[in-house]
Scaffold this active site. Structure first.
Site, PDB file in Angstrom:
ATOM      1  N   ASP A 215     -59.510 -60.701  20.150  1.00 25.15           N
ATOM      2  CA  ASP A 215     -60.899 -60.533  19.710  1.00 25.15           C
ATOM      3  C   ASP A 215     -61.609 -59.663  20.745  1.00 25.15           C
ATOM      4  O   ASP A 215     -60.972 -58.851  21.411  1.00 25.15           O
ATOM      5  CB  ASP A 215     -61.569 -61.899  19.538  1.00 25.15           C
ATOM      6  CG  ASP A 215     -62.636 -61.901  18.454  1.00 25.15           C
ATOM      7  OD1 ASP A 215     -63.611 -61.129  18.591  1.00 25.15           O
ATOM      8  OD2 ASP A 215     -62.499 -62.650  17.472  1.00 25.15           O
ATOM      9  N   HIS A 238     -60.933 -56.188  20.515  1.00 25.63           N
ATOM     10  CA  HIS A 238     -61.955 -55.584  19.665  1.00 25.63           C
ATOM     11  C   HIS A 238     -63.020 -54.852  20.471  1.00 25.63           C
ATOM     12  O   HIS A 238     -64.094 -54.547  19.945  1.00 25.63           O
ATOM     13  CB  HIS A 238     -62.612 -56.661  18.789  1.00 25.63           C
ATOM     14  CG  HIS A 238     -61.671 -57.297  17.812  1.00 25.63           C
ATOM     15  ND1 HIS A 238     -62.058 -58.302  16.948  1.00 25.63           N
ATOM     16  CD2 HIS A 238     -60.347 -57.079  17.564  1.00 25.63           C
ATOM     17  CE1 HIS A 238     -61.006 -58.680  16.213  1.00 25.63           C
ATOM     18  NE2 HIS A 238     -59.970 -57.951  16.576  1.00 25.63           N
TER      19      HIS A 238
END
Length: 389
Positions: A215, A238
């Site tokens: 993430d 991310h």
């Protein structure tokens, strides 16, 4: 062992010897076999250090220490300068059901003047990731590996945190926190494993650290101010995100954030601001992204005020979060997509004061394009994105 390693070991041992208030967790019953739950031993060492009126050091020797979960707090704590030196590895239970429904694995609450040096926190979360990535719908939400809650004057240096079930490190409601030389890692497909999540905090710095997760490498939630992030290697993951913001109508904003000298490698995003498309009194202002290197990044620069992961039940109401005075300066490297700059701001609350300066991003050895909606500001430098500002 190299001469340099011997020298540093000497310095550590000398430091410990010079401090008469040393609390070795093994003296309180901790076992280094990786199988015996040592939670109570660590808490007992903490209580003993807290009872001291002077500086204290809790020492964790080499070995693997199983910790089911442990909450350290400042209740009745006499010392405001506790150091934890870790030469070993702290292990979460390998069975994710043991703590998968707990919010935190290891938590420091209302602590002042804590320093943590060295060691590894291993969340052993791979089996829970596999559960979540399967068709099985009865997986627990997962626990955060290391949490600092309403704590002040915290230093963490040379620490490794990896394989958490969920967030790796959470800084929540804290003041004056310094993370340096931290290594954070989880598999690229591990769900919701943000490397470092910061919210409702001020005076937080994250320096010279390596972060790779499934993430956001670093995520910045509501209510943050005066953040300094520098010298970060991010990937996989991310990227670094401000947000998501604006889910609540009454929400504190984000301001005075510097993110500089960062390298993103193979990440989904580079530098991102994301807000929900719904009413909110939140804001993002006075943000600097500077000296950034992109290496094959899908979305190097992105402001998304229509954020809606998985595109399910999206609100489509127009984001109330006001984004202003955001500068992107000296950002260069390679994009994995043709459109490297995507600024999609709220129609009802456009972005203002957005500066793009000295961008140099390429896609397959050609200049990239930009897409900008509902935004005002200026562009300068050799590469001036078309149809933007």
């Amino acid at each position: 062992m190299s001469p340099l390693a011997i020298f540093f070991l000497f310095l550590i041992n000398s430091s410990l010897a010079a401090n008469t208030n040393i609390y070795n967790v093994q003296n309180y019953g901790a076992k280094f076999d990786g199988k015996t739950d040592s939670s109570e031993a660590f808490l007992s060492a903490w209580s003993a250090a807290c009872a001291s009126t002077s500086s204290s050091t809790i020492y964790v020797p080499r070995g693997n220490y199983l910790i089911r979960n442990a909450y350290f707090n400042d209740k009745r704590c006499q010392s405001n300068a506790i150091t934890i030196r870790i030469d070993g590895t702290l292990l979460a239970p390998s069975d994710y059901n043991a703590i998968g429904n707990e919010e935190n694995w290891i938590k420091f609450e209302k602590v002042n003047g804590l320093s943590i040096y060295g060691g590894t926190f291993d969340g052993q979360g791979a089996s829970l990731w596999a559960c979540k990535n399967s068709d099985y719908d009865d997986c627990p939400d997962g626990t955060t590996a290391l949490t600092f809650y309403k704590s002040n004057n915290i230093i963490m240096s040379g620490v490794t945190v990896h394989n958490s079930q969920k967030f790796q490190i959470l800084i929540d409601g804290c003041r004056n926190v310094k993370l340096q030389g931290v290594k954070v890692s989880a598999q690229g497909d591990s769900p919701n494993t943000d490397g470092i999540h910061v919210k409702l905090s001020s005076g937080v710095s994250i320096m010279n650290s390596q972060i790779g997760t499934g993430d956001d490498c670093i995520s910045i939630g509501p209510g943050n101010s005066n953040l300094w992030i520098e010298g970060i290697a991010c990937g996989p993951g991310h990227g670094i995100s401000i947000g998501s913001l604006g889910w609540k109508k009454q929400e504190l904003g984000v301001q005075n954030v510097t993110i500089k000298t960062v390298t993103f490698s193979g990440t989904t995003n580079g530098v991102r601001v994301k807000t929900w498309a719904r009413p909110s009194n939140g804001f993002v202002r006075n943000v600097l992204f500077q000296h950034i290197v992109m290496v094959n990044v899908k979305n190097p620069i992105i402001i998304d005020q229509n954020y809606c992961p998985n595109h399910e039940s999206c609100p489509h109401k127009g984001s109330g979060v006001k984004i202003s005075d955001v500068t992107y300066q000296d950002i260069h490297g390679t994009s994995a997509t043709k459109v490297a700059v995507k600024i999609d701001c709220s129609k009802s609350n456009p972005c203002s004061g957005i500066t793009l300066e000295d961008l140099n991003l390429s896609y397959n050895d050609h200049p990239t394009k930009a897409s900008c909606i509902n935004v005002s500001g200026r562009v300068s430098g050799l590469q001036k994105p078309d149809n933007c500002l």
